[in-house]
Design a protein around this motif. Structure first.
Motif, PDB file in Angstrom:
ATOM      1  N   GLU A  70       0.851 -12.414   8.209  1.00 62.85           N
ATOM      2  CA  GLU A  70       1.827 -11.997   7.210  1.00 62.85           C
ATOM      3  C   GLU A  70       2.633 -10.800   7.705  1.00 62.85           C
ATOM      4  O   GLU A  70       2.250 -10.126   8.645  1.00 62.85           O
ATOM      5  N   LEU A  71       3.755 -10.578   7.024  1.00 61.29           N
ATOM      6  CA  LEU A  71       4.586  -9.423   7.326  1.00 61.29           C
ATOM      7  C   LEU A  71       4.027  -8.232   6.554  1.00 61.29           C
ATOM      8  O   LEU A  71       3.863  -8.290   5.337  1.00 61.29           O
ATOM      9  N   VAL A  72       3.730  -7.157   7.272  1.00 55.84           N
ATOM     10  CA  VAL A  72       3.210  -5.942   6.654  1.00 55.84           C
ATOM     11  C   VAL A  72       4.064  -4.776   7.132  1.00 55.84           C
ATOM     12  O   VAL A  72       4.232  -4.571   8.331  1.00 55.84           O
ATOM     13  N   ILE A  73       4.607  -4.049   6.155  1.00 51.13           N
ATOM     14  CA  ILE A  73       5.357  -2.848   6.499  1.00 51.13           C
ATOM     15  C   ILE A  73       4.525  -1.638   6.115  1.00 51.13           C
ATOM     16  O   ILE A  73       3.737  -1.685   5.163  1.00 51.13           O
ATOM     17  N   GLY A  74       4.695  -0.565   6.856  1.00 51.03           N
ATOM     18  CA  GLY A  74       3.896   0.624   6.605  1.00 51.03           C
ATOM     19  C   GLY A  74       4.740   1.869   6.501  1.00 51.03           C
ATOM     20  O   GLY A  74       5.802   1.977   7.113  1.00 51.03           O
ATOM     21  N   GLU A  75       4.246   2.796   5.709  1.00 51.66           N
ATOM     22  CA  GLU A  75       4.826   4.126   5.594  1.00 51.66           C
ATOM     23  C   GLU A  75       3.780   5.117   6.060  1.00 51.66           C
ATOM     24  O   GLU A  75       2.656   5.124   5.544  1.00 51.66           O
ATOM     25  N   THR A  76       4.133   5.934   7.022  1.00 52.48           N
ATOM     26  CA  THR A  76       3.226   6.935   7.573  1.00 52.48           C
ATOM     27  C   THR A  76       3.482   8.270   6.880  1.00 52.48           C
ATOM     28  O   THR A  76       4.619   8.729   6.825  1.00 52.48           O
ATOM     29  N   LYS A  77       2.426   8.852   6.362  1.00 48.11           N
ATOM     30  CA  LYS A  77       2.541  10.120   5.641  1.00 48.11           C
ATOM     31  C   LYS A  77       1.521  11.108   6.165  1.00 48.11           C
ATOM     32  O   LYS A  77       0.450  10.736   6.657  1.00 48.11           O
ATOM     33  N   LYS A  78       1.855  12.373   6.028  1.00 46.80           N
ATOM     34  CA  LYS A  78       0.981  13.455   6.493  1.00 46.80           C
ATOM     35  C   LYS A  78      -0.300  13.540   5.675  1.00 46.80           C
ATOM     36  O   LYS A  78      -1.377  13.773   6.209  1.00 46.80           O
ATOM     37  N   THR A  79      -0.180  13.356   4.365  1.00 42.79           N
ATOM     38  CA  THR A  79      -1.318  13.535   3.473  1.00 42.79           C
ATOM     39  C   THR A  79      -1.225  12.577   2.289  1.00 42.79           C
ATOM     40  O   THR A  79      -0.130  12.183   1.891  1.00 42.79           O
ATOM     41  N   SER A  80      -2.368  12.252   1.742  1.00 42.68           N
ATOM     42  CA  SER A  80      -2.397  11.381   0.560  1.00 42.68           C
ATOM     43  C   SER A  80      -2.175  12.184  -0.723  1.00 42.68           C
ATOM     44  O   SER A  80      -2.210  11.622  -1.815  1.00 42.68           O
ATOM     45  N   LYS A  81      -1.912  13.468  -0.585  1.00 44.87           N
ATOM     46  CA  LYS A  81      -1.647  14.318  -1.746  1.00 44.87           C
ATOM     47  C   LYS A  81      -0.469  13.786  -2.563  1.00 44.87           C
ATOM     48  O   LYS A  81      -0.414  13.941  -3.772  1.00 44.87           O
ATOM     49  N   PHE A  82       0.460  13.133  -1.896  1.00 47.76           N
ATOM     50  CA  PHE A  82       1.658  12.585  -2.553  1.00 47.76           C
ATOM     51  C   PHE A  82       1.559  11.065  -2.691  1.00 47.76           C
ATOM     52  O   PHE A  82       2.562  10.369  -2.619  1.00 47.76           O
ATOM     53  N   GLN A  83       0.371  10.551  -2.889  1.00 49.95           N
ATOM     54  CA  GLN A  83       0.159   9.108  -2.856  1.00 49.95           C
ATOM     55  C   GLN A  83       1.019   8.350  -3.868  1.00 49.95           C
ATOM     56  O   GLN A  83       1.572   7.303  -3.545  1.00 49.95           O
ATOM     57  N   ASP A  84       1.162   8.856  -5.081  1.00 48.12           N
ATOM     58  CA  ASP A  84       1.988   8.169  -6.079  1.00 48.12           C
ATOM     59  C   ASP A  84       3.429   8.052  -5.602  1.00 48.12           C
ATOM     60  O   ASP A  84       4.071   7.012  -5.754  1.00 48.12           O
ATOM     61  N   ALA A  85       3.954   9.137  -5.032  1.00 49.30           N
ATOM     62  CA  ALA A  85       5.326   9.124  -4.534  1.00 49.30           C
ATOM     63  C   ALA A  85       5.462   8.183  -3.336  1.00 49.30           C
ATOM     64  O   ALA A  85       6.433   7.427  -3.238  1.00 49.30           O
ATOM     65  N   SER A  86       4.489   8.222  -2.450  1.00 46.66           N
ATOM     66  CA  SER A  86       4.519   7.349  -1.275  1.00 46.66           C
ATOM     67  C   SER A  86       4.457   5.886  -1.687  1.00 46.66           C
ATOM     68  O   SER A  86       5.158   5.036  -1.130  1.00 46.66           O
ATOM     69  N   GLN A  87       3.642   5.599  -2.681  1.00 44.85           N
ATOM     70  CA  GLN A  87       3.528   4.225  -3.168  1.00 44.85           C
ATOM     71  C   GLN A  87       4.845   3.766  -3.794  1.00 44.85           C
ATOM     72  O   GLN A  87       5.289   2.644  -3.564  1.00 44.85           O
ATOM     73  N   MET A  88       5.492   4.654  -4.542  1.00 45.02           N
ATOM     74  CA  MET A  88       6.782   4.314  -5.159  1.00 45.02           C
ATOM     75  C   MET A  88       7.808   3.979  -4.082  1.00 45.02           C
ATOM     76  O   MET A  88       8.560   3.018  -4.203  1.00 45.02           O
ATOM     77  N   GLN A  89       7.841   4.768  -3.022  1.00 41.63           N
ATOM     78  CA  GLN A  89       8.768   4.533  -1.919  1.00 41.63           C
ATOM     79  C   GLN A  89       8.496   3.178  -1.267  1.00 41.63           C
ATOM     80  O   GLN A  89       9.416   2.384  -1.051  1.00 41.63           O
ATOM     81  N   LEU A  90       7.247   2.892  -0.992  1.00 46.34           N
ATOM     82  CA  LEU A  90       6.881   1.641  -0.337  1.00 46.34           C
ATOM     83  C   LEU A  90       7.155   0.443  -1.249  1.00 46.34           C
ATOM     84  O   LEU A  90       7.638  -0.594  -0.789  1.00 46.34           O
ATOM     85  N   LEU A  91       6.869   0.584  -2.523  1.00 44.72           N
ATOM     86  CA  LEU A  91       7.170  -0.495  -3.470  1.00 44.72           C
ATOM     87  C   LEU A  91       8.664  -0.794  -3.504  1.00 44.72           C
ATOM     88  O   LEU A  91       9.080  -1.953  -3.589  1.00 44.72           O
ATOM     89  N   TYR A  92       9.477   0.245  -3.430  1.00 46.40           N
ATOM     90  CA  TYR A  92      10.924   0.066  -3.387  1.00 46.40           C
ATOM     91  C   TYR A  92      11.309  -0.782  -2.170  1.00 46.40           C
ATOM     92  O   TYR A  92      12.102  -1.716  -2.267  1.00 46.40           O
TER      93      TYR A  92
END
Length: 163
Positions: free
Chosen positions: A68-90
């Motif tokens: 399958e096609l999997v895209i990833g977002e690399t982040k420094k910390t999971s402290k911003f997990q909700d924001a990172s998830q919103m970005q990836l969902l977009y």
């Protein structure tokens, strides 16, 4: 300015940052947190394709899988997990609009952590509501008021709010 994944990320952190970013006001580029994030982005997951552009989105990594096609977002910390998830969902939703089905993964190399993200109808509704609010924020002549939160201390925009 068009709505993009970065604005979605900022939307979950601070509405004032959304307004500043939409006006091309750049955060402090000498901020240590920005430097660390840039270093992580440039040095990890070297086997995968990086900085994939698709329309008005740019996601960090195309993860090599056979099934399958999997895209990833690399982040420094999971402290911003909700924001990172919103970005990836977009990003996933933008791909879906082009009839490309993909899954997402949030990558936190410093924590050796991976979180799978899948686009659902509920998530699409949340994204649509966020887009409506972002358009309102962007159309305002003045920024939203400063609302102190737990992220202010490490924010690249803190001087704009507290100088």
């Amino acid at each position: 300015m068009e709505i993009n994944g970065t604005l979605m990320w900022y939307y979950k952190i601070c509405k004032r940052e959304v307004w500043m970013m939409s006006r091309n006001i750049v955060p402090d580029q000498k901020d240590t947190n920005i430097d660390i994030g840039r270093f992580i982005h440039e040095t990890v997951y070297k086997r995968n394709k990086k900085e994939i552009e698709f329309g008005n989105v740019k996601f960090d990594v195309l993860v090599n899988t056979k099934d399958e096609l999997v895209i990833g977002e690399t982040k420094k910390t999971s402290k911003f997990q909700d924001a990172s998830q919103m970005q990836l969902l977009y990003y996933l939703r933008e791909l879906k609009k082009a009839d490309i089905n993909a899954k997402g993964v949030l990558l936190y190399p410093e924590e050796r952590k991976r979180i799978e993200v899948e686009l659902t109808e509920e998530n699409i509704s949340v994204l649509e509501e966020a887009e409506r609010e972002i358009k309102i924020i962007m159309s305002n002549e003045i920024p939203p008021p400063v609302i102190k939160n737990k992220y202010c201390r490490s924010c690249g925009y803190r001087e704009y709010c507290y100088a």
